[in-house]
Design an enzyme around this catalytic site. Structure first.
Site, PDB file in Angstrom:
ATOM      1  N   CYS A 176       0.829  -1.148  -0.078  1.00 37.91           N
ATOM      2  CA  CYS A 176       0.045  -0.026   0.004  1.00 37.91           C
ATOM      3  C   CYS A 176       0.868   1.349   0.231  1.00 37.91           C
ATOM      4  O   CYS A 176       0.551   2.180  -0.810  1.00 37.91           O
ATOM      5  CB  CYS A 176      -1.025  -0.062   1.270  1.00 37.91           C
ATOM      6  SG  CYS A 176      -2.049   1.620   1.266  1.00 37.91           S
TER       7      CYS A 176
ATOM      8  N   CYS B 209      -1.357   1.741  -3.045  1.00 35.51           N
ATOM      9  CA  CYS B 209      -2.398   2.689  -2.569  1.00 35.51           C
ATOM     10  C   CYS B 209      -1.693   4.133  -2.622  1.00 35.51           C
ATOM     11  O   CYS B 209      -2.185   5.137  -3.237  1.00 35.51           O
ATOM     12  CB  CYS B 209      -3.025   2.700  -1.327  1.00 35.51           C
ATOM     13  SG  CYS B 209      -3.563   0.709  -0.946  1.00 35.51           S
TER      14      CYS B 209
ATOM     15  N   LYS C 143      -0.074   5.380  -5.853  1.00 40.76           N
ATOM     16  CA  LYS C 143      -1.177   5.332  -6.899  1.00 40.76           C
ATOM     17  C   LYS C 143      -1.905   6.491  -6.653  1.00 40.76           C
ATOM     18  O   LYS C 143      -2.216   7.183  -7.816  1.00 40.76           O
ATOM     19  CB  LYS C 143      -2.071   4.081  -6.622  1.00 40.76           C
ATOM     20  CG  LYS C 143      -3.108   3.715  -7.674  1.00 40.76           C
ATOM     21  CD  LYS C 143      -4.294   4.415  -7.280  1.00 40.76           C
ATOM     22  CE  LYS C 143      -4.825   3.919  -6.002  1.00 40.76           C
ATOM     23  NZ  LYS C 143      -5.251   2.537  -6.070  1.00 40.76           N
TER      24      LYS C 143
ATOM     25  N   TYR D  38      -8.992  -3.991 -11.027  1.00 36.23           N
ATOM     26  CA  TYR D  38      -8.674  -2.782 -10.397  1.00 36.23           C
ATOM     27  C   TYR D  38      -7.523  -2.174 -11.024  1.00 36.23           C
ATOM     28  O   TYR D  38      -7.429  -1.046 -11.300  1.00 36.23           O
ATOM     29  CB  TYR D  38      -8.174  -3.073  -8.833  1.00 36.23           C
ATOM     30  CG  TYR D  38      -9.446  -2.969  -8.009  1.00 36.23           C
ATOM     31  CD1 TYR D  38      -9.558  -1.910  -7.270  1.00 36.23           C
ATOM     32  CD2 TYR D  38     -10.203  -4.176  -7.770  1.00 36.23           C
ATOM     33  CE1 TYR D  38     -10.453  -1.928  -6.080  1.00 36.23           C
ATOM     34  CE2 TYR D  38     -11.201  -4.159  -6.662  1.00 36.23           C
ATOM     35  CZ  TYR D  38     -11.258  -3.114  -5.792  1.00 36.23           C
ATOM     36  OH  TYR D  38     -12.298  -3.136  -5.143  1.00 36.23           O
TER      37      TYR D  38
ATOM     38  N   GLU E 119      -7.086   1.372 -13.347  1.00 33.56           N
ATOM     39  CA  GLU E 119      -6.325   2.495 -12.811  1.00 33.56           C
ATOM     40  C   GLU E 119      -5.289   2.836 -13.601  1.00 33.56           C
ATOM     41  O   GLU E 119      -4.860   4.208 -13.886  1.00 33.56           O
ATOM     42  CB  GLU E 119      -5.931   2.327 -11.350  1.00 33.56           C
ATOM     43  CG  GLU E 119      -7.291   2.016 -10.398  1.00 33.56           C
ATOM     44  CD  GLU E 119      -7.014   1.711  -9.060  1.00 33.56           C
ATOM     45  OE1 GLU E 119      -7.870   2.146  -8.075  1.00 33.56           O
ATOM     46  OE2 GLU E 119      -5.871   1.179  -8.620  1.00 33.56           O
TER      47      GLU E 119
ATOM     48  N   HIS F 105     -28.581  15.295  -5.770  1.00 35.32           N
ATOM     49  CA  HIS F 105     -28.475  16.771  -6.498  1.00 35.32           C
ATOM     50  C   HIS F 105     -27.549  16.552  -7.765  1.00 35.32           C
ATOM     51  O   HIS F 105     -26.448  16.821  -7.753  1.00 35.32           O
ATOM     52  CB  HIS F 105     -28.515  17.980  -5.864  1.00 35.32           C
ATOM     53  CG  HIS F 105     -28.678  19.083  -6.741  1.00 35.32           C
ATOM     54  ND1 HIS F 105     -29.921  19.429  -7.320  1.00 35.32           N
ATOM     55  CD2 HIS F 105     -27.914  20.073  -6.827  1.00 35.32           C
ATOM     56  CE1 HIS F 105     -29.842  20.459  -8.099  1.00 35.32           C
ATOM     57  NE2 HIS F 105     -28.718  21.071  -7.682  1.00 35.32           N
TER      58      HIS F 105
ATOM     59  N   GLU G 135     -28.741  18.650 -18.080  1.00 33.41           N
ATOM     60  CA  GLU G 135     -30.158  18.172 -18.523  1.00 33.41           C
ATOM     61  C   GLU G 135     -30.959  17.533 -17.485  1.00 33.41           C
ATOM     62  O   GLU G 135     -30.418  17.371 -16.426  1.00 33.41           O
ATOM     63  CB  GLU G 135     -29.853  17.011 -19.504  1.00 33.41           C
ATOM     64  CG  GLU G 135     -28.859  15.952 -19.089  1.00 33.41           C
ATOM     65  CD  GLU G 135     -28.285  15.017 -19.999  1.00 33.41           C
ATOM     66  OE1 GLU G 135     -28.367  15.041 -21.211  1.00 33.41           O
ATOM     67  OE2 GLU G 135     -27.276  14.382 -19.383  1.00 33.41           O
TER      68      GLU G 135
END
Length: 451
Positions: A44, A49, A52, A180, A184, A440, A445
């Site tokens: 990681c 992570c 990345k 994944y 990515e 929201h 459009e």
């Protein structure tokens, strides 16, 4: 704990799961040793992570600058990037994380052994320098590594770890895979200057995610300039001068590239750990087989993180490690990791996130399913005449319309999904969801949620 052992816990591996376990066990007053021959933080922090996300942020900035140009700002449509300067900042950030981990290990009196270890028996580990240490419990947290496919010329291809050694964007890039990492890398490299081709063996991206959203993601990638090919079976790679040629099973040469990345799965780092010899069962993908409590067939040996073959996400590894330590040392015998309804995010452009069941999974499990969806062009895209679309989707079951799945392709999906994960775990209904979440889409459009 009795004092017949050198330590109460030995942790093999200094990644996210191993560190979380070491810190939690130390907080419970246990004597802990951690064996890690490389940099702390594991995949990681070092090749996953963290770097990345740094590259993703750079790619996101590049795309936004292009949108700003379309809206009238005096900026280049395709800004140039000093890749080496970006890497300097990225690695400085990672160095700070390393320093923080070292400080915390010292503060928690965790003994760090910069050696590789292998099990001699159910309570003893031999370090790579020959020194043996023992503990009441041993935790395997050695992670996993990317695999290359077994094809001719595979050595010519790179893997995800190699991406972080790049000093510039290769001009022509092929990425083999549809999960994944493939998605990515495709978005990152395309945004940062490469011309990317995505070669996917299956008929869709990200098979664990909702098909409707991954279909829109594939369309978004195409609008970004990525060439996406489904049903592609790579046969071999060959060198042709400075280029690499990819050959598929169903035709002649499919393209010349400056770099080919394999994103074709990962394998657990279980080799030469002495696991099988002491009775620990290892699966076909190198994963250590554990029960629902993270314990192997040997009661004193446990595993968390990628090596355990559960959900391969950093927050999950951390949570599982802490639960395990609370069970072993914290007087919480019922502490157990819940692997259901874990929020998962892919850092595509825009990000894709999900928690709970996809529409397909819900139909298979419940039969009677109601889906609420909105597919729209966000305001920024509309103002700048952009083509990227976002999707929001609720999957509901039963007469009370209990929400069992939330899926989002759009801005801030990583942050938004955390709140949705809690809502799904609490079993909220569609009506309760409407009362507490303001949807929201701010599209140019008219957008309505359609049953």
């Amino acid at each position: 704990m009795t004092t017949q052992y050198d330590y109460d816990l030995i942790v093999l591996g200094g990644g996210s799961g191993g560190l979380a376990a070491a810190f939690r066990a130390a907080q419970h007053g246990q004597r802990v040793a951690m064996l890690e021959p490389g940099e702390l933080g594991g995949t990681c922090v070092n090749v996953g992570c963290v770097p990345k996300k740094a590259m993703w942020l750079a790619a996101d900035l590049s795309a936004r600058i292009g949108l700003a140009a379309a809206m009238g700002f005096d900026v280049p449509v395709r800004p140039s990037l000093d890749w080496k300067e970006l890497v300097v900042h990225r690695q400085a950030y990672i160095a700070n994380i390393h320093a923080s981990y070292l400080k915390r290990l010292d503060e928690n009196k965790v003994v760090r052994v910069p050696r590789r270890g292998r099990l001699v028996d159910a309570h003893t580990v031999e370090c790579s320098d020959g020194v043996r240490i023992s503990a009441a419990h041993i935790l395997i947290a050695t992670g996993a590594h990317p695999q290359r496919p077994d094809i001719p010329g595979a050595e010519l291809g790179l893997v995800s770890d190699d991406f972080f050694n790049l000093c510039s964007a290769p001009e022509r890039v092929a990425i083999v895979g549809g999960g994944y990492i493939a998605v990515e890398l495709a978005g990152l490299l395309q945004a940062l200057g490469s011309r990317v081709t995505l070669l996917v063996r299956g008929e869709r991206l990200l098979e664990r995610f909702d098909a409707e959203l991954t279909g829109q993601l594939a369309e978004n990638l195409r609008h970004q300039g990525v060439q996406v090919h489904f049903g592609y079976r790579l046969r071999e790679l060959r060198r042709d001068g400075d280029a690499i040629v990819a050959f598929g099973h169903d035709g002649p040469a499919d393209g010349q590239f400056d770099a080919v990345f394999f994103a074709t799965g990962r394998r657990g780092n279980s080799a030469d750990l002495g696991l099988e010899a002491v009775g620990v069962v290892v699966g076909d993908k190198g994963e250590v087989e554990v029960d629902a409590w993270q314990t192997t067939a040997v009661p004193s040996v446990h595993a968390v993180g990628d090596i355990a073959g559960k959900v391969g996400l950093t927050p999950v590894a951390i949570a599982a490690a802490r639960k395990l330590m609370d069970r072993l040392f914290g007087g919480q015998p019922q502490a157990k990791m819940d692997y259901e309804n874990v929020a998962s995010v892919v850092f595509s452009h825009p990000a894709l996130g999900a928690v709970g069941l996809s529409e397909e999974e819900a139909c298979a499990k419940y039969g009677d399913v109601r889906v609420y969806r909105s597919n729209f062009r966000p305001m920024l895209q509309a103002l700048a005449d952009g083509t990227q679309r976002s999707v929001f989707k609720l999957v509901c079951v039963g007469e009370e319309e209990r929400v069992v799945g939330v899926h989002l392709l759009g801005e801030s999906a990583d942050e938004i999904l955390q709140g949705f994960a809690l809502a799904v775990k609490m079993g909220v209904t569609k009506a309760q969801f409407d009362d507490t979440v303001a949807i929201h889409p701010t599209s140019a459009e008219e957008v309505v949620l359609m049953r």
